[in-house]
Design a protein around this motif. Structure first.
Motif, mmCIF file in Angstrom:
data_model
loop_
_atom_site.group_PDB
_atom_site.id
_atom_site.type_symbol
_atom_site.label_atom_id
_atom_site.label_comp_id
_atom_site.label_asym_id
_atom_site.label_seq_id
_atom_site.Cartn_x
_atom_site.Cartn_y
_atom_site.Cartn_z
ATOM 1 N N UNK A 22 -9.723 5.706 -10.500
ATOM 2 C CA UNK A 22 -10.697 4.965 -9.691
ATOM 3 C C UNK A 22 -10.039 3.893 -8.826
ATOM 4 N N UNK A 23 -8.763 3.600 -9.068
ATOM 5 C CA UNK A 23 -8.044 2.623 -8.248
ATOM 6 C C UNK A 23 -7.360 3.276 -7.054
ATOM 7 N N UNK A 24 -7.577 4.574 -6.886
ATOM 8 C CA UNK A 24 -7.016 5.302 -5.749
ATOM 9 C C UNK A 24 -8.151 5.721 -4.823
ATOM 10 N N UNK A 25 -7.852 5.815 -3.552
ATOM 11 C CA UNK A 25 -8.798 6.338 -2.567
ATOM 12 C C UNK A 25 -8.215 7.635 -2.040
ATOM 13 N N UNK A 26 -9.057 8.637 -1.829
ATOM 14 C CA UNK A 26 -8.560 9.917 -1.331
ATOM 15 C C UNK A 26 -9.392 10.380 -0.145
ATOM 16 N N UNK A 27 -8.682 10.925 0.835
ATOM 17 C CA UNK A 27 -9.303 11.660 1.934
ATOM 18 C C UNK A 27 -8.815 13.083 1.750
ATOM 19 N N UNK A 28 -9.731 13.984 1.435
ATOM 20 C CA UNK A 28 -9.324 15.359 1.157
ATOM 21 C C UNK A 28 -9.850 16.300 2.231
ATOM 22 N N UNK A 29 -9.485 17.557 2.093
ATOM 23 C CA UNK A 29 -9.960 18.598 3.002
ATOM 24 C C UNK A 29 -9.494 18.348 4.438
ATOM 25 N N UNK A 30 -8.265 17.872 4.595
ATOM 26 C CA UNK A 30 -7.711 17.607 5.919
ATOM 27 C C UNK A 30 -7.100 18.907 6.450
ATOM 28 N N UNK A 76 0.856 -1.187 0.000
ATOM 29 C CA UNK A 76 0.000 0.000 0.000
ATOM 30 C C UNK A 76 0.891 1.236 0.000
ATOM 31 N N UNK A 77 0.486 2.256 -0.735
ATOM 32 C CA UNK A 77 1.220 3.516 -0.766
ATOM 33 C C UNK A 77 0.273 4.629 -0.341
ATOM 34 N N UNK A 78 0.739 5.481 0.553
ATOM 35 C CA UNK A 78 -0.026 6.655 0.977
ATOM 36 C C UNK A 78 0.784 7.885 0.596
ATOM 37 N N UNK A 79 0.154 8.778 -0.153
ATOM 38 C CA UNK A 79 0.790 10.000 -0.612
ATOM 39 C C UNK A 79 0.067 11.182 0.010
ATOM 40 N N UNK A 80 0.777 11.979 0.787
ATOM 41 C CA UNK A 80 0.203 13.165 1.413
ATOM 42 C C UNK A 80 0.563 14.376 0.568
ATOM 43 N N UNK A 81 -0.443 15.106 0.125
ATOM 44 C CA UNK A 81 -0.229 16.264 -0.741
ATOM 45 C C UNK A 81 -0.869 17.494 -0.109
ATOM 46 N N UNK A 82 -0.060 18.539 0.054
ATOM 47 C CA UNK A 82 -0.571 19.811 0.546
ATOM 48 C C UNK A 82 -1.155 20.605 -0.606
ATOM 49 N N UNK A 141 -4.388 16.491 1.428
ATOM 50 C CA UNK A 141 -5.120 15.318 0.972
ATOM 51 C C UNK A 141 -4.232 14.090 1.134
ATOM 52 N N UNK A 142 -4.847 12.961 1.423
ATOM 53 C CA UNK A 142 -4.132 11.688 1.540
ATOM 54 C C UNK A 142 -4.660 10.752 0.456
ATOM 55 N N UNK A 143 -3.795 10.400 -0.471
ATOM 56 C CA UNK A 143 -4.147 9.462 -1.534
ATOM 57 C C UNK A 143 -3.575 8.097 -1.166
ATOM 58 N N UNK A 144 -4.405 7.071 -1.286
ATOM 59 C CA UNK A 144 -3.970 5.719 -0.942
ATOM 60 C C UNK A 144 -4.205 4.794 -2.122
ATOM 61 N N UNK A 145 -3.291 3.868 -2.302
ATOM 62 C CA UNK A 145 -3.399 2.954 -3.427
ATOM 63 C C UNK A 145 -2.858 1.589 -3.021
ATOM 64 N N UNK A 146 -3.582 0.543 -3.382
ATOM 65 C CA UNK A 146 -3.167 -0.829 -3.136
ATOM 66 C C UNK A 146 -2.328 -1.304 -4.321
ATOM 67 N N UNK A 147 -1.118 -1.729 -4.034
ATOM 68 C CA UNK A 147 -0.183 -2.217 -5.052
ATOM 69 C C UNK A 147 -0.095 -1.278 -6.265
ATOM 70 N N UNK A 148 0.363 -0.048 -6.050
ATOM 71 C CA UNK A 148 0.433 0.921 -7.146
ATOM 72 C C UNK A 148 1.416 0.486 -8.230
#
Length: 89
Positions: free
Chosen positions: A71-79, A39-45, A57-64
């Motif tokens: 659509x293969x990425x999940x994002x949590x935004x507005x952090x 899993x990869x988590x990418x934090x972007x300001x 925002x935190x973008x997460x991806x399984x086996x990138x």
């Protein structure tokens, strides 16, 4: 530190965090090809000048890998303090 503490509390392991200057979401594909993480988590300001310039925002991806579609990425935004609290995100 809070993120690493949370991962530790769930018994999860992680690699060495690193910085990608000027990185965009698709850099996950290239990082995935090189490091082959589960899993990869990418934090972007957010960019300065935007309404919520202190947001992240935190973008997460399984086996990138190269060629992944959004659509293969999940994002949590507005952090940020007025949005999704970092501890909740």
């Amino acid at each position: 530190p809070a993120l690493l503490d949370s991962l530790r509390s769930y018994g999860l392991s992680w690699g060495t965090p690193f910085f990608v200057k000027g990185g965009r979401v698709a850099c996950m594909d290239h990082i995935g090809e090189i490091l082959q993480p589960e899993v990869l988590v990418l934090l972007i300001g957010e960019r300065p000048g935007l309404v919520s310039a202190t947001s992240m925002s935190a973008y997460m991806c399984y086996r990138p890998r190269k060629g992944m579609v959004e659509s293969e990425r999940t994002v949590i935004s507005n952090i940020h303090k007025g949005g999704t609290p970092p501890i909740e995100a």
